[in-house]
Design a protein around this motif. Structure first.
Motif, PDB file in Angstrom:
ATOM      1  N   UNK A  17       0.800  -1.054  -0.111  1.00 25.21           N
ATOM      2  CA  UNK A  17       0.173  -0.065  -0.049  1.00 25.21           C
ATOM      3  C   UNK A  17       0.718   1.229   0.114  1.00 25.21           C
ATOM      4  N   UNK A  18       2.086   1.255   0.690  1.00 22.03           N
ATOM      5  CA  UNK A  18       3.088   2.428   0.750  1.00 22.03           C
ATOM      6  C   UNK A  18       3.620   2.658  -0.570  1.00 22.03           C
ATOM      7  N   UNK A  19       3.703   1.221  -1.337  1.00 26.17           N
ATOM      8  CA  UNK A  19       4.178   1.605  -2.760  1.00 26.17           C
ATOM      9  C   UNK A  19       3.120   2.134  -3.623  1.00 26.17           C
ATOM     10  N   UNK A  20       1.829   1.908  -3.445  1.00 30.72           N
ATOM     11  CA  UNK A  20       0.810   2.382  -4.381  1.00 30.72           C
ATOM     12  C   UNK A  20       0.763   3.899  -3.755  1.00 30.72           C
ATOM     13  N   UNK A  21       1.054   4.235  -2.700  1.00 26.83           N
ATOM     14  CA  UNK A  21       0.829   5.521  -2.359  1.00 26.83           C
ATOM     15  C   UNK A  21       2.003   6.295  -2.946  1.00 26.83           C
ATOM     16  N   UNK A  22       3.249   5.974  -2.889  1.00 28.30           N
ATOM     17  CA  UNK A  22       4.238   6.606  -3.527  1.00 28.30           C
ATOM     18  C   UNK A  22       4.151   6.798  -4.881  1.00 28.30           C
ATOM     19  N   UNK A  23       3.647   5.775  -5.458  1.00 28.88           N
ATOM     20  CA  UNK A  23       3.354   6.080  -6.932  1.00 28.88           C
ATOM     21  C   UNK A  23       2.126   7.024  -7.507  1.00 28.88           C
ATOM     22  N   UNK A  24       1.604   7.444  -6.518  1.00 28.57           N
ATOM     23  CA  UNK A  24       0.541   8.424  -6.733  1.00 28.57           C
ATOM     24  C   UNK A  24      -0.617   7.813  -6.994  1.00 28.57           C
ATOM     25  N   UNK A  25      -0.840   6.724  -6.808  1.00 25.70           N
ATOM     26  CA  UNK A  25      -2.094   5.869  -7.328  1.00 25.70           C
ATOM     27  C   UNK A  25      -3.053   5.698  -6.258  1.00 25.70           C
ATOM     28  N   UNK A  26      -2.718   5.796  -4.993  1.00 31.88           N
ATOM     29  CA  UNK A  26      -3.756   5.672  -3.983  1.00 31.88           C
ATOM     30  C   UNK A  26      -3.367   7.105  -2.921  1.00 31.88           C
ATOM     31  N   UNK A  27      -4.409   7.320  -2.313  1.00 36.06           N
ATOM     32  CA  UNK A  27      -4.225   8.112  -1.122  1.00 36.06           C
ATOM     33  C   UNK A  27      -5.009   7.343   0.168  1.00 36.06           C
ATOM     34  N   UNK A  28      -4.253   7.960   1.309  1.00 33.29           N
ATOM     35  CA  UNK A  28      -4.749   7.323   2.595  1.00 33.29           C
ATOM     36  C   UNK A  28      -5.191   8.269   3.665  1.00 33.29           C
ATOM     37  N   UNK A  29      -5.967   8.087   4.663  1.00 37.35           N
ATOM     38  CA  UNK A  29      -6.461   9.065   5.574  1.00 37.35           C
ATOM     39  C   UNK A  29      -6.949   8.203   6.706  1.00 37.35           C
ATOM     40  N   UNK A  30      -6.410   8.467   7.772  1.00 37.24           N
ATOM     41  CA  UNK A  30      -6.783   7.994   9.106  1.00 37.24           C
ATOM     42  C   UNK A  30      -7.973   8.662   9.675  1.00 37.24           C
ATOM     43  N   UNK A  31      -8.750   7.707   9.944  1.00 39.09           N
ATOM     44  CA  UNK A  31      -9.907   8.148  10.805  1.00 39.09           C
ATOM     45  C   UNK A  31     -10.288   7.334  11.641  1.00 39.09           C
ATOM     46  N   UNK A  55      -9.544   4.563  14.518  1.00 32.32           N
ATOM     47  CA  UNK A  55      -8.704   3.399  14.420  1.00 32.32           C
ATOM     48  C   UNK A  55      -8.271   2.765  13.004  1.00 32.32           C
ATOM     49  N   UNK A  56      -8.914   3.196  11.977  1.00 33.36           N
ATOM     50  CA  UNK A  56      -8.791   2.685  10.829  1.00 33.36           C
ATOM     51  C   UNK A  56      -8.183   3.727   9.819  1.00 33.36           C
ATOM     52  N   UNK A  57      -7.478   3.153   8.716  1.00 33.89           N
ATOM     53  CA  UNK A  57      -6.848   4.145   7.573  1.00 33.89           C
ATOM     54  C   UNK A  57      -7.753   3.706   6.445  1.00 33.89           C
ATOM     55  N   UNK A  58      -7.943   4.663   5.584  1.00 35.50           N
ATOM     56  CA  UNK A  58      -9.012   4.279   4.627  1.00 35.50           C
ATOM     57  C   UNK A  58      -8.033   4.728   3.109  1.00 35.50           C
ATOM     58  N   UNK A  59      -8.259   3.986   2.303  1.00 34.22           N
ATOM     59  CA  UNK A  59      -7.427   4.209   1.234  1.00 34.22           C
ATOM     60  C   UNK A  59      -8.677   4.373   0.253  1.00 34.22           C
ATOM     61  N   UNK A  60      -8.157   5.228  -0.981  1.00 40.88           N
ATOM     62  CA  UNK A  60      -8.970   5.437  -2.117  1.00 40.88           C
ATOM     63  C   UNK A  60      -8.156   5.849  -3.274  1.00 40.88           C
ATOM     64  N   UNK A  61      -8.403   5.688  -4.534  1.00 44.26           N
ATOM     65  CA  UNK A  61      -7.945   5.657  -5.700  1.00 44.26           C
ATOM     66  C   UNK A  61      -7.720   7.647  -6.007  1.00 44.26           C
ATOM     67  N   UNK A  62      -6.226   7.650  -6.139  1.00 45.26           N
ATOM     68  CA  UNK A  62      -6.155   9.087  -6.168  1.00 45.26           C
ATOM     69  C   UNK A  62      -7.021   9.741  -7.319  1.00 45.26           C
ATOM     70  N   UNK A  63      -7.471  10.820  -7.405  1.00 44.43           N
ATOM     71  CA  UNK A  63      -8.079  11.573  -8.325  1.00 44.43           C
ATOM     72  C   UNK A  63      -7.700  11.389  -9.788  1.00 44.43           C
ATOM     73  N   UNK A  64      -8.436  11.280 -10.683  1.00 44.30           N
ATOM     74  CA  UNK A  64      -8.273  11.374 -12.023  1.00 44.30           C
ATOM     75  C   UNK A  64      -7.052  10.305 -12.565  1.00 44.30           C
ATOM     76  N   UNK A  65      -6.711   9.463 -11.617  1.00 47.42           N
ATOM     77  CA  UNK A  65      -5.568   8.202 -12.173  1.00 47.42           C
ATOM     78  C   UNK A  65      -6.274   7.315 -13.180  1.00 47.42           C
ATOM     79  N   UNK A  66      -7.385   6.917 -12.701  1.00 53.40           N
ATOM     80  CA  UNK A  66      -7.860   6.002 -13.962  1.00 53.40           C
ATOM     81  C   UNK A  66      -7.970   6.595 -15.292  1.00 53.40           C
ATOM     82  N   UNK A  67      -8.495   7.949 -15.294  1.00 53.45           N
ATOM     83  CA  UNK A  67      -8.608   8.691 -16.531  1.00 53.45           C
ATOM     84  C   UNK A  67      -7.096   8.694 -17.330  1.00 53.45           C
ATOM     85  N   UNK A  68      -6.362   9.238 -16.271  1.00 52.37           N
ATOM     86  CA  UNK A  68      -4.842   9.668 -16.882  1.00 52.37           C
ATOM     87  C   UNK A  68      -4.317   8.228 -17.524  1.00 52.37           C
TER      88      UNK A  68
END
Lengths: 118, 118
Positions: free
Chosen positions: A80-94, A96-109
């Motif tokens: 997951x860290x690799x995917x974050x560093x590649x700009x593909x995912x973003x993470x946010x802690x809320x 107890x849990x950490x939520x991941x989502x696809x970085x904006x416009x990555x799929x289209x790009x």
DNA sequence: TGTCTATGTTGACGGATGTCGATGCAGCGT
DNA sequence: ACGCTGCATCGACATCCGTCAACATAGACA
């Protein structure tokens, strides 16, 4: 009368990657950045994690929702860290849990990389 | 009356990869095969070679046309082999030269991976 | 404070990978 | 036959990478 260039405002945003591969030869810099994103998706575990996040209800998933990919928890965290560093995912802690989502416009790009060129 | 299944004939061909990543979670086998293609494009030199072939006039290029990517000739040959093994390129010898082209429907197949899912 | 759970980090190991020089092989021309 | 050119293969090397166990950190809750 005027140039053919449209207004510079409201640009569709930084396009960090992915000129169409068939349009022209990639420069070394373009290849470096684009390959980094493909490389991040070039591991089966990472691809499953990315797919799990991308397809998850609400567009986001906590690690506990997607960590059943057959490797240990540290390995999941590592990927997951690799995917974050590649700009593909973003993470946010809320809480107890950490939520991941696809970085904006990555799929289209990335889809544009495979658009017909000529 | 009849089943909803269309005629089995004239199938659009084997789809060796790339179910939409956002549609559902990839299975282990799907991830394995799809990641192999991304992995092949995950190296800057290979990506430049692929782009050079894909964007070349006539849809094909001989090695001599695309080997100016900053690495030695054996390395170019090595990467082209990887791209062939990944199913991304095909090669054909004609006389002195070997011509490479993008494998049929590869661009469209990979584009579907980034199609919106839900 | 203390404990439990969820997640990230560290360190180490083995295997995969990118690179090159040397060599091999196939076609073409002399 | 001979040499030359385009490309592939081989062998070796250094580096990168995926994986895990062990440990660290951050919230939640009592």
């Amino acid at each position: 009368m005027s140039t053919t260039k449209a207004l510079p405002l409201l640009e569709p945003e930084v396009a960090p990657c992915c000129p169409p591969l068939s349009e022209r030869r990639l420069t070394a810099e373009e290849a470096e950045r684009t390959a980094a994103m493909f490389k991040a998706l070039g591991d089966p575990v990472r691809l499953r994690l990315f797919s799990a996040v991308a397809s998850h209800e609400g567009g986001e998933a906590c690690v506990c929702d997607i960590s059943d990919v057959g490797v240990s928890q540290p390995t999941v965290s590592h990927h997951l860290k690799k995917l974050r560093e590649a700009g593909l995912l973003t993470s946010e802690r809320r809480g107890t849990w950490v939520y991941y989502r696809v970085a904006p416009s990555v799929l289209a790009a990335m889809a544009t990389a495979f658009a017909p060129g000529s």
